[in-house]
Write a protein that holds these residues in place. Sequence first.
Motif, short mmCIF file in Angstrom:
data_model
loop_
_atom_site.label_atom_id
_atom_site.label_comp_id
_atom_site.label_asym_id
_atom_site.label_seq_id
_atom_site.Cartn_x
_atom_site.Cartn_y
_atom_site.Cartn_z
N LEU A 144 8.38 5.80 -6.67
CA LEU A 144 9.47 4.86 -6.42
C LEU A 144 9.04 3.44 -6.72
CD1 LEU A 144 12.25 3.99 -5.27
CD2 LEU A 144 11.18 4.01 -3.00
N TYR A 145 7.87 3.06 -6.25
CA TYR A 145 7.41 1.69 -6.43
C TYR A 145 7.14 1.38 -7.91
CZ TYR A 145 6.76 2.47 -1.45
OH TYR A 145 6.96 2.80 -0.12
N GLU A 146 6.66 2.37 -8.64
CA GLU A 146 6.42 2.17 -10.07
C GLU A 146 7.73 1.87 -10.80
OE1 GLU A 146 2.38 4.87 -10.69
OE2 GLU A 146 4.35 5.79 -11.01
N LYS A 147 8.83 2.46 -10.35
CA LYS A 147 10.13 2.19 -10.98
C LYS A 147 10.53 0.73 -10.83
CE LYS A 147 12.05 6.85 -10.37
NZ LYS A 147 13.10 7.67 -9.70
N PHE A 148 10.00 0.05 -9.81
CA PHE A 148 10.32 -1.35 -9.58
C PHE A 148 9.24 -2.30 -10.10
CE2 PHE A 148 13.38 0.69 -6.93
CZ PHE A 148 14.46 -0.18 -6.90
N GLY A 149 8.41 -1.80 -11.01
CA GLY A 149 7.46 -2.67 -11.69
C GLY A 149 6.12 -2.84 -11.02
N PHE A 150 5.81 -2.01 -10.02
CA PHE A 150 4.51 -2.10 -9.36
C PHE A 150 3.46 -1.34 -10.16
CE2 PHE A 150 7.14 -3.44 -5.89
CZ PHE A 150 6.33 -4.23 -5.08
N HIS A 151 2.26 -1.89 -10.18
CA HIS A 151 1.12 -1.27 -10.85
C HIS A 151 0.12 -0.83 -9.79
CE1 HIS A 151 2.33 -3.00 -14.81
NE2 HIS A 151 2.80 -3.98 -14.03
N SER A 152 -0.40 0.37 -9.93
CA SER A 152 -1.44 0.86 -9.02
C SER A 152 -2.78 0.32 -9.47
CB SER A 152 -1.45 2.39 -9.01
OG SER A 152 -2.41 2.88 -8.11
N LEU A 153 -3.44 -0.44 -8.59
CA LEU A 153 -4.69 -1.11 -8.96
C LEU A 153 -5.92 -0.35 -8.49
CD1 LEU A 153 -3.78 -4.82 -8.19
CD2 LEU A 153 -3.58 -3.59 -10.36
N LEU A 154 -5.85 0.23 -7.32
CA LEU A 154 -7.00 0.98 -6.81
C LEU A 154 -6.55 1.95 -5.72
CD1 LEU A 154 -7.93 -0.40 -3.81
CD2 LEU A 154 -8.52 -2.24 -5.36
N LYS A 155 -7.37 2.94 -5.50
CA LYS A 155 -7.09 3.96 -4.49
C LYS A 155 -8.00 3.73 -3.29
CE LYS A 155 -6.60 9.02 -4.12
NZ LYS A 155 -6.75 10.30 -4.86
N ILE A 156 -7.41 3.70 -2.10
CA ILE A 156 -8.16 3.44 -0.88
C ILE A 156 -8.36 4.75 -0.13
CG2 ILE A 156 -8.24 2.15 1.28
CD1 ILE A 156 -6.29 0.14 0.00
N HIS A 194 -10.24 14.34 12.60
CA HIS A 194 -9.49 15.53 12.22
C HIS A 194 -7.98 15.31 12.36
CE1 HIS A 194 -8.42 19.74 11.79
NE2 HIS A 194 -7.77 19.69 12.94
N GLU A 195 -7.55 14.62 13.42
CA GLU A 195 -6.13 14.51 13.73
C GLU A 195 -5.45 13.30 13.08
OE1 GLU A 195 -5.89 14.34 17.95
OE2 GLU A 195 -6.29 16.48 18.23
N LEU A 196 -6.20 12.20 12.88
CA LEU A 196 -5.55 10.93 12.58
C LEU A 196 -5.90 10.32 11.23
CD1 LEU A 196 -5.97 9.15 16.06
CD2 LEU A 196 -4.03 10.51 15.24
N THR A 197 -6.80 10.93 10.48
CA THR A 197 -7.17 10.31 9.21
C THR A 197 -6.03 10.41 8.20
OG1 THR A 197 -9.49 10.90 9.55
CG2 THR A 197 -8.82 10.30 7.31
N PRO A 198 -5.52 9.28 7.72
CA PRO A 198 -4.44 9.33 6.73
C PRO A 198 -4.96 9.78 5.37
CG PRO A 198 -4.58 7.17 7.83
CD PRO A 198 -5.84 7.90 8.14
N ASP A 199 -4.04 10.24 4.54
CA ASP A 199 -4.39 10.50 3.15
C ASP A 199 -4.73 9.18 2.47
OD1 ASP A 199 -3.90 13.23 3.40
OD2 ASP A 199 -1.78 13.02 2.83
N PRO A 200 -5.47 9.23 1.37
CA PRO A 200 -5.74 7.99 0.63
C PRO A 200 -4.43 7.31 0.23
CG PRO A 200 -7.15 9.75 -0.16
CD PRO A 200 -6.16 10.39 0.77
N CYS A 201 -4.48 5.99 0.13
CA CYS A 201 -3.31 5.23 -0.31
C CYS A 201 -3.67 4.39 -1.52
CB CYS A 201 -2.76 4.35 0.83
SG CYS A 201 -3.90 3.09 1.44
N PHE A 202 -2.66 3.79 -2.13
CA PHE A 202 -2.85 3.05 -3.37
C PHE A 202 -2.44 1.59 -3.16
CE2 PHE A 202 -2.03 7.44 -4.36
CZ PHE A 202 -2.97 7.75 -5.32
N GLU A 217 0.87 -1.18 0.00
CA GLU A 217 0.00 0.00 0.00
C GLU A 217 0.90 1.22 0.00
OE1 GLU A 217 -2.26 -3.37 1.65
OE2 GLU A 217 -0.55 -2.34 2.55
N ALA A 218 0.69 2.11 -0.97
CA ALA A 218 1.60 3.23 -1.17
C ALA A 218 0.95 4.57 -0.87
CB ALA A 218 2.11 3.24 -2.62
N SER A 219 1.73 5.47 -0.31
CA SER A 219 1.31 6.87 -0.23
C SER A 219 1.55 7.51 -1.59
CB SER A 219 2.13 7.59 0.84
OG SER A 219 3.50 7.65 0.45
N ALA A 220 0.98 8.69 -1.78
CA ALA A 220 1.22 9.41 -3.03
C ALA A 220 2.70 9.72 -3.19
CB ALA A 220 0.39 10.69 -3.06
#
Length: 246
Positions: free
Chosen positions: A184-196, A214-222, A176-179
């Motif tokens: 970096l992960y795409e350079k190693f052949g990873f494909h983004s399948l969906l956004k969470i 307000h304080e703890l919600t992470p940004d969406p991940c991939f 699971e990747a942050s924006a």
Amino acid sequence: MGERYLVREAKTREELDAIMDVIWSANYTPYEPFMQLFFPVLGYTAACRELAIAESKERFWQCHQTDPSSHWFYALDTTTNKPVGSAQWVISTSNPFAAGTSKLTAPWWPEGEYRSFCESILNQVYRPRSNWMTRPHCALNWMAVDPAHRSRGIGSLLMDVGVSRADKLDLECWLEASAMGRPLYEKFGFHSLLKIAFDIERPCASDEWRRCAHELTPDPCFAMWRPKKSAAAGELRLPWALGTEG
């Protein structure tokens, strides 16, 4: 770079404690809400922070000791003899969800809304793994680089050790990747399948729950996936077309 930074696999409590120091440093520059979900500082003093760090080190060491699939790697700065980057690769040679999955809990939080909020977020991230990580695979769970050593190729060194092991074992990979981490992960052949994106709504939410949101919600991940090396030369079949034991 290759001469200054060496990648090693952690074998001792001392090494994993130093890795945790890197994770704490990396996730406060810039501040990452996901950090607080795993490592809450229950107070406002330096002593409270030290207690939180000590608790996290003990917890992660115990988890690592009881999980044979867990492999922690770190980049050692040979000029200071200190870790400056870290990654946890989980290598599963069989379906880790064959017996099903259970709700994740967060006992490192006191009972209450903060714990409930943390558990809600963690389950939104990790429970879906039981639907797509059903074949043997490598999963990247953690990646951190000390702020003073960024943009020096350390992330690539830590990625290379994981995907190289996956290729030797002919395993697909997940993470699971942050924006910020996605390129970096795409350079190693990873494909983004969906956004969470995270569902933080609760009917008749308390003020404390809204504060958590307000304080703890992470940004969406991939959710990102890398096929087996043996599959790379042929027609790419996406994971949902591969069945459960491919």
